[in-house]
Motif scaffolding. Sequence first.
Motif, mmCIF file in Angstrom:
data_model
loop_
_atom_site.group_PDB
_atom_site.id
_atom_site.type_symbol
_atom_site.label_atom_id
_atom_site.label_comp_id
_atom_site.label_asym_id
_atom_site.label_seq_id
_atom_site.Cartn_x
_atom_site.Cartn_y
_atom_site.Cartn_z
ATOM 1 N N GLU A 90 1.103 3.946 -2.944
ATOM 2 C CA GLU A 90 0.655 5.290 -2.598
ATOM 3 C C GLU A 90 1.770 6.302 -2.849
ATOM 4 N N THR B 150 -4.479 14.169 -5.890
ATOM 5 C CA THR B 150 -4.761 13.242 -6.988
ATOM 6 C C THR B 150 -4.269 11.821 -6.779
ATOM 7 N N THR B 151 -3.441 11.573 -5.760
ATOM 8 C CA THR B 151 -2.851 10.240 -5.650
ATOM 9 C C THR B 151 -3.222 9.527 -4.352
ATOM 10 N N ARG B 152 -4.112 10.096 -3.567
ATOM 11 C CA ARG B 152 -4.487 9.474 -2.300
ATOM 12 C C ARG B 152 -5.980 9.130 -2.299
ATOM 13 N N ARG B 153 -6.297 7.985 -1.738
ATOM 14 C CA ARG B 153 -7.707 7.622 -1.629
ATOM 15 C C ARG B 153 -8.389 8.450 -0.540
ATOM 16 N N ARG B 154 -9.669 8.700 -0.765
ATOM 17 C CA ARG B 154 -10.440 9.543 0.144
ATOM 18 C C ARG B 154 -11.146 8.673 1.166
ATOM 19 N N ASP C 295 -8.117 1.551 -11.227
ATOM 20 C CA ASP C 295 -9.195 1.253 -12.168
ATOM 21 C C ASP C 295 -8.810 1.595 -13.608
ATOM 22 N N HIS D 278 0.180 6.041 -7.797
ATOM 23 C CA HIS D 278 -0.687 5.228 -8.655
ATOM 24 C C HIS D 278 -1.729 4.419 -7.886
ATOM 25 N N LEU D 279 -1.883 4.691 -6.611
ATOM 26 C CA LEU D 279 -2.871 3.944 -5.840
ATOM 27 C C LEU D 279 -4.280 4.251 -6.306
ATOM 28 N N THR D 280 -4.549 5.510 -6.637
ATOM 29 C CA THR D 280 -5.906 5.908 -7.022
ATOM 30 C C THR D 280 -6.218 5.600 -8.483
ATOM 31 N N ARG D 281 -5.263 5.077 -9.212
ATOM 32 C CA ARG D 281 -5.468 4.842 -10.643
ATOM 33 C C ARG D 281 -5.596 3.355 -10.967
ATOM 34 N N TRP E 217 0.847 -1.205 0.000
ATOM 35 C CA TRP E 217 0.000 0.000 0.000
ATOM 36 C C TRP E 217 0.875 1.245 0.000
#
Length: 969
Positions: A105, A476-480, A114, A109-112, A101
């Motif tokens: 992170e 842009t790169t962290r999950r909410r 999909d 590229h963690l949020t990408r 993780w």
Amino acid sequence: MNDEAELDLAIVGLAGRFPGAADVGAFWRHVLAGVPVVSRFTPAELAEAGVPEHEYRHPDYVPAFGVLDDVEGFDAAFFGYSPRDARLIDPQQRLFLECAWQALESSGHLTRADEELVGVYAATGMSTYLLKNLLAAGDAAGSEYELSLGNDKDAVATRVAYHLGLQGPAVAVQTACSSSLVAVHVAGQALLAGECDVALAGAAHVRVPMRSGYRYEPGGIMARDGVCRPFDAAATGTVGGNGAGVVVLRRLADAVRDGDTVHAVVKGSAVNNDGRAKVGYTAPGVAGQLAVIRTAHQAADVDPATIGYVEAHGTGTALGDRIELAALTQAFGTAGRHALGSVKAVTGHLDVAAGVTGLIKACLAVRHGVVPPSPYCTTPQPELADSPFFVNTEAEPWPVAGPRRAAVSSFGIGGTNAHVVIEQAPETARTETGGEHVLVLSARTPAALEQARKDLREHLRGEDVPMADVAYTLQTTRRRFEHRLALVARDRDEAVRRLGGGPDADTASGDLTDGSVAFLFPGQGAQYTGMGAELHRTEPVFREHYDTCAGLLGFDLAEALRGEQLGQTRITQPALFTVEYALAKLWQSKGIQPAAMAGHSIGEYVAACLAGVFDLEDALAIVATRGRLMQAMPVGAMLSVSLPADELVLPPGVELAAANAPRLSVVAGERDAVAAYAGRLRGDGVKCRELHTSHAFHSAMMDPVVAEFAGFVAGFLLRAPQIPVLSNVTGDWLTDGDARDPGYWARQLRAPVRFDDCASRLLARPHALLEVGPGTTLTTLVGQRPGAPARATASLGGPKSSESERVAMAGALGRLWLAGVAVEWPRAGRHVPLPTYPFQRERHWVGPAATPEPAPETVPAERDRTPLAVVSEIWAELLGLPDIGVDDDFFVLGGHSLLGTKVVARIREALGVDLPAGAVFDAPTIAGLAAAVEQLLATDPMAELLAEIRALSPEELRAQLAATRGEDR
């Protein structure tokens, strides 16, 4: 990117936990210091760890090992595990999951996941936790299938893919000590073959018990004195250690295109096996190592003379180091001088994680341009004198000119060899920073959010990183997650100050909205001198629409906004329309689109225009005429009253002009009548305030212009709204008929403004509310309703605000994000490494078997066997949670389908009820499942009897049977 770099790969993310180092930064500090972090244990510590006394008292016992802190801890809730399931998972896999993780992170590229195919190539060692702890605990630990699922090496890669939502290849790589560097090679090949766009590669190793050493055996691989001294004549072997390392790889061209931080470039790699060309299965072989090194250099297309540093396998064993040095010397030739080192001297041998740990060390070395020291090497091996290699005892600058290059070797028992060549990253231009930056943080718990805030603050205090890059990375790169924080900073010093805690940051928790936004447009009275001036200077979109409106109005709007003319209704209303319309267009250019709109008096015209009721040119003509006609009416007065509209007792000559909030109304009328009414209210203890206005708007004093205005509006094409708009006249949604009716717009300037009803309608929908105009009037009004303040924000401050208009808008954008709006953040920076998620670890551990203390004899209390109590007891045991609410969701608590079948089976055993196999899916709460059991009991009388029988102890059952036999006789 030139053709030569088509096969180059980029290392864009790093993460790990190492002996004495909780992250890569601390690890690098240890490497630069050259101080081993291998622990030595006292007899008391060894005894506590379960080492038999006869073992640690043996003269050949060496009490040394590279210990990893907090291996027993794991953030189970973060990854959706129940405490019981967390205890059954190999700590190696838990450790790798957290590091994966963090690596992904940190890479951005963690949020990408999909959008990109992300592969996982991972390794763990043999699960000694399973062998020494779980199996020793017997059936109490878990079923064979559960233990296999939690501890099988095959599960490490797929576990990460599942929890991180990764859809590329997920492959376990097992080649003993070389596993993690082989994983890097396999991941690189998958990237070049197009099997994935991003790849995680690495390993984790945890040996239990951790605080224990080993018995030295002459001729073996373990060091006599507990110190690993690679390439030193005094070396006697290696020392073990626990740790984990993960790197994130991409194709270099993709990484450069997307603005990733490239820590190093992988030029080439190779993997082979010794075969039988060595003295034994566990022995190393010169031929195999030589071949893999040469193949990697060929794949990298580099001259060995250009490689300045070699991170060797370097175990400190007499045979292993000599063979490795012989292979390196043949591969590199006699040209040049190359520094040589091995991370095992600092951390110990991390088994399957050794190779990636060496790669991380080499990666940091080429990035920082320093050759790490090897101060342990006091007497270099004689073979070094005839080789092109040297072991430096102090940190040195790079020994070779040109791009900094390093090579990394890792060799496994069984003969699988790996070699990787890396190079310093290409130069990138520093991001120009300036303006206002929105920093956002989120976490799954308040404690984690607070730690994230502290971590970011400390990072910014120590790193000179462009604030634009910091903001872009966080945005842009962290999950909410559920708990969130946002703040605005113009530079690093301001960010550090605002991250200090307190009111300098906005926070929110929970899902406040569904991500949609409703625009609120204020009315007359919100205006102030100079409103919109800064945005006009600095925001091209605002300026474009503002200037278009100003050109259509036919007077110098800019001059009017600077002077006393702004107090005249004929100027105020078109000026407000212009600023609010341009501001709305600016928000829309930032991706904030209204799902609904409401305005206050003149503000409703802005909403209607944006909804397509009016063309812009027509709307401006109508608004200008409205203002001119209203200003021509006799002067009057308006009074704000702290009472609900339906509690007002109004004298003749005073009317309700606006119902603004649950306990706030505005009345209007002739000045003397309003003044007398104000005096009476104050005498009764009711708060009221005269408004700074020249006319009694929305009262009978506007009657003379109603017909004329209706006739004027009738000359324009009116349409049905394309976006829902609330009506000031009705307090409900504007109908198509009213929108197209000139008479409606004439009534709108005369009738009371039902804004409180409009606010109530908006709050019934899951929108975030954004005041689009000068000041905070409507935000304040809406905020008087329960729950509304967290959902409402203003675009701009008022005339007394110390914030600039740009800072105010940036703050509003941050608050929209807090409320749950999916903000389209501008591409205004690059991905940079920042502190990763601060896992909130708790102890989840099954200790080694021990003789239990005899329990004191007590009289057993009568057990509650009602379905609710039985189900609660079963859930608590299987989930490992002592306190579970009857309405808590089974799957949110970490339950899963396998555990669900156990629940059903246990209920059958305890209560004799045959629930369907999927009962937990249909009723995922204790209350729901107990109700299902009660329903079955009510329809099956034998089930209840069977439940009573099963609840009896063997003694009670025998007594019952004996009594029954006696009755039969």
